[in-house]
Scaffold this active site. Structure first.
Site, PDB file in Angstrom:
ATOM      1  N   LYS A  64       4.571   2.741   7.594  1.00  0.00           N
ATOM      2  CA  LYS A  64       4.827   3.508   8.810  1.00  0.00           C
ATOM      3  C   LYS A  64       5.530   2.645   9.850  1.00  0.00           C
ATOM      4  O   LYS A  64       6.507   3.072  10.470  1.00  0.00           O
ATOM      5  CB  LYS A  64       3.507   4.037   9.383  1.00  0.00           C
ATOM      6  CG  LYS A  64       3.665   4.805  10.693  1.00  0.00           C
ATOM      7  CD  LYS A  64       2.331   5.181  11.293  1.00  0.00           C
ATOM      8  CE  LYS A  64       1.623   3.995  11.880  1.00  0.00           C
ATOM      9  NZ  LYS A  64       0.856   4.273  13.100  1.00  0.00           N
ATOM     10  N   ARG A 122      10.521   1.222  12.910  1.00  0.00           N
ATOM     11  CA  ARG A 122      11.442   0.193  13.408  1.00  0.00           C
ATOM     12  C   ARG A 122      12.817   0.334  12.779  1.00  0.00           C
ATOM     13  O   ARG A 122      13.854   0.183  13.449  1.00  0.00           O
ATOM     14  CB  ARG A 122      10.862  -1.201  13.133  1.00  0.00           C
ATOM     15  CG  ARG A 122       9.709  -1.575  14.051  1.00  0.00           C
ATOM     16  CD  ARG A 122       8.875  -2.715  13.474  1.00  0.00           C
ATOM     17  NE  ARG A 122       7.810  -3.147  14.378  1.00  0.00           N
ATOM     18  CZ  ARG A 122       6.666  -2.489  14.584  1.00  0.00           C
ATOM     19  NH1 ARG A 122       6.436  -1.342  13.949  1.00  0.00           N
ATOM     20  NH2 ARG A 122       5.765  -2.955  15.422  1.00  0.00           N
ATOM     21  N   SER A 173       0.759  -4.172  20.908  1.00  0.00           N
ATOM     22  CA  SER A 173       2.000  -4.919  20.695  1.00  0.00           C
ATOM     23  C   SER A 173       3.207  -3.989  20.707  1.00  0.00           C
ATOM     24  O   SER A 173       4.349  -4.450  20.797  1.00  0.00           O
ATOM     25  CB  SER A 173       1.935  -5.667  19.365  1.00  0.00           C
ATOM     26  OG  SER A 173       1.855  -4.753  18.282  1.00  0.00           O
ATOM     27  N   GLN A 174       2.970  -2.677  20.618  1.00  0.00           N
ATOM     28  CA  GLN A 174       4.094  -1.733  20.582  1.00  0.00           C
ATOM     29  C   GLN A 174       4.891  -1.724  21.876  1.00  0.00           C
ATOM     30  O   GLN A 174       6.084  -1.409  21.865  1.00  0.00           O
ATOM     31  CB  GLN A 174       3.594  -0.328  20.259  1.00  0.00           C
ATOM     32  CG  GLN A 174       3.132  -0.170  18.829  1.00  0.00           C
ATOM     33  CD  GLN A 174       2.594   1.209  18.529  1.00  0.00           C
ATOM     34  OE1 GLN A 174       2.495   2.064  19.412  1.00  0.00           O
ATOM     35  NE2 GLN A 174       2.242   1.445  17.283  1.00  0.00           N
ATOM     36  N   SER A 185      -2.097  -8.231  17.947  1.00  0.00           N
ATOM     37  CA  SER A 185      -1.356  -7.800  16.752  1.00  0.00           C
ATOM     38  C   SER A 185      -0.049  -8.563  16.590  1.00  0.00           C
ATOM     39  O   SER A 185       1.015  -7.971  16.364  1.00  0.00           O
ATOM     40  CB  SER A 185      -1.108  -6.282  16.807  1.00  0.00           C
ATOM     41  OG  SER A 185      -2.313  -5.577  16.926  1.00  0.00           O
ATOM     42  N   ASP A 188      -5.780  -2.673  12.589  1.00  0.00           N
ATOM     43  CA  ASP A 188      -5.733  -1.355  11.957  1.00  0.00           C
ATOM     44  C   ASP A 188      -6.641  -1.270  10.739  1.00  0.00           C
ATOM     45  O   ASP A 188      -6.973  -0.173  10.285  1.00  0.00           O
ATOM     46  CB  ASP A 188      -4.295  -0.999  11.555  1.00  0.00           C
ATOM     47  CG  ASP A 188      -3.507  -0.388  12.705  1.00  0.00           C
ATOM     48  OD1 ASP A 188      -4.120  -0.011  13.726  1.00  0.00           O
ATOM     49  OD2 ASP A 188      -2.263  -0.287  12.594  1.00  0.00           O
TER      50      ASP A 188
END
Length: 412
Positions: free
Chosen positions: A10, A15, A156-157, A182, A296
């Site tokens: 995913k 990305r 971290s997104q 992360s 996760d």
């Protein structure tokens, strides 16, 4: 030995879609993930005026370095955090008025650190209801670039979204971060940016992104390491052997390190550059483990923890409380329903050995809770039931069939 093919990552698919959309030329993505999240991201790109052709196993994207191909759009991000966080950054680098909204679940999840950073870069944006949350309107007029600071402690997104749009700015970006979680996901982002022709790099706590344009490429998407954790855990829990091809020591994904956690618990793990094999022990061992960088997979470990011979303590995972649901609270609730002694703190959970009883699992609309406790059900006399089995469509629509296949192969 059982071999299980895992769907595409995913994180890598999201990305790669962003990079392909931002690159000069036409990119071909091989084996992208086909799930609700990735479809939502692709639909968002189409709504923003990017050209995207989706054929089975092959997606083709025509890049637009100048930004969206329309000057106005309404994008619905569904439940997808990557969609909801990456696409506003992509749109901000273009020109036009772009409105973003998401599901009620995604509306609850934080967006503030990212939008504060975009404002620091001069982007004109407004939150429609609650500050720091969707819905969001971006009045885009390009991004000059420059230096900024970012708190990356919740996700971290936020950093990844900024890194990805850095090459689309006039001057590039220098992002100084604090409290980064992360880290492997950020390393993945930098590696993929380099694959698409930008020499982004990390210098201590600062990330430097030159205004170097992306170039289109052919890109093969790895199997999803977070998804693989469920079949690896199933083998560890039942004393069986499973191999996941296409995912090994050369993986870009940090969650392949979950196999190392299983090794600490007594499983036999064989890691080659492009495969991972796990054989379960007679009984798992209790451990204390810091999972900040692979958070996760926290529900995966929590769900199988009662079957260990001693306590399992998972530490430094506060950010799991701001995922699709509060995952520490959800794990605690479901373990208690199964009769398992468990305690939680702000950023930890500790689970005692027990013989879990059948229970109805409260999924909270969270694919990872559903899949993790389904694995635990392999060892529960009478099994478990899920209140929302369909939520697995977010990342692994075929999960229940795959688990049934393991049951059949292993005679469970």
């Amino acid at each position: 030995m059982t071999v299980v093919e895992i769907p595409g990552s995913k994180s890598i698919t999201a990305r790669a879609l962003f990079l392909a959309a931002a690159a000069e030329g036409t990119t071909v993505l091989h084996r992208p993930l086909l799930s609700d999240d990735s479809e939502g991201f692709a639909e968002g790109l189409l709504t923003l005026g990017y050209r995207l052709d989706r054929q089975p196993g092959v997606w083709t994207v025509e890049g637009r370095p100048a930004g969206p191909g329309v000057t106005e759009a309404d994008v619905f991000c569904r439940d997808g955090a990557t969609t909801a966080r990456f696409l506003p950054a992509l749109a901000a680098a273009g020109r036009g008025t772009f409105r973003f909204d998401a599901s009620e679940q995604m509306r609850r999840r934080p967006l503030g650190p990212l939008t504060a950073a975009l404002r620091e870069l001069g982007v004109d944006l407004t939150h429609g209801l609650a500050e720091g949350h969707h819905p969001l309107t971006v009045h885009a007029d390009g991004i000059k670039g420059g230096a900024l600071t970012l708190d990356a402690g919740l996700s971290s997104q936020f950093l990844t979204a900024l890194l990805l749009c850095g090459p689309l700015t006039a001057e590039g970006l220098e992002i100084t971060v604090s409290d980064l979680v992360s880290v492997p996901y950020v390393e993945m982002t930098l590696a993929m940016m380099r694959r698409f022709g930008n020499d982004a790099r990390r210098e201590g706590d600062t990330f430097v992104v030159p205004p170097q344009p992306y170039r289109a490429t052919d890109y093969l998407v790895e199997p999803d390491a977070s998804t693989a954790s469920y079949v690896l855990a199933a083998a560890a829990l039942t004393g069986r052997t499973v191999t996941v091809p296409g995912l090994g020591s050369d993986s870009l994904q940090g969650d392949v390190r979950f196999a190392g956690v299983l090794r600490e618990m007594g499983a036999e793990v064989e890691l080659t550059p492009d495969s991972v094999t796990v054989t379960g022990p007679e009984r798992l061992r209790g451990i204390t483990v810091n999972m900040r960088d692979i958070s996760d997979t926290v529900p995966t470990l929590a769900a199988i923890a009662p079957f260990a011979d001693g306590p399992v303590r998972i530490e430094d995972v506060y950010n799991t409380r701001v995922k699709e649901c509060d995952r520490l609270a959800a794990c605690e609730q479901n373990l208690l329903a199964m009769g398992v002694p468990v305690r939680t703190g702000r950023d930890w959970i500790e689970i005692q050995p027990a013989r879990p009883r059948p229970a109805r699992i409260a999924c909270h609309g969270d694919h990872r809770i559903a899949m993790s406790f389904s694995v635990a059900g392999l060892r529960v006399d009478g099994g478990v039931t899920l209140d929302d089995p369909g939520c697995v469509k977010k990342t692994f629509p075929g999960f229940h069939q795959a688990l049934a296949g393991l049951r059949a192969d292993w005679g469970l």
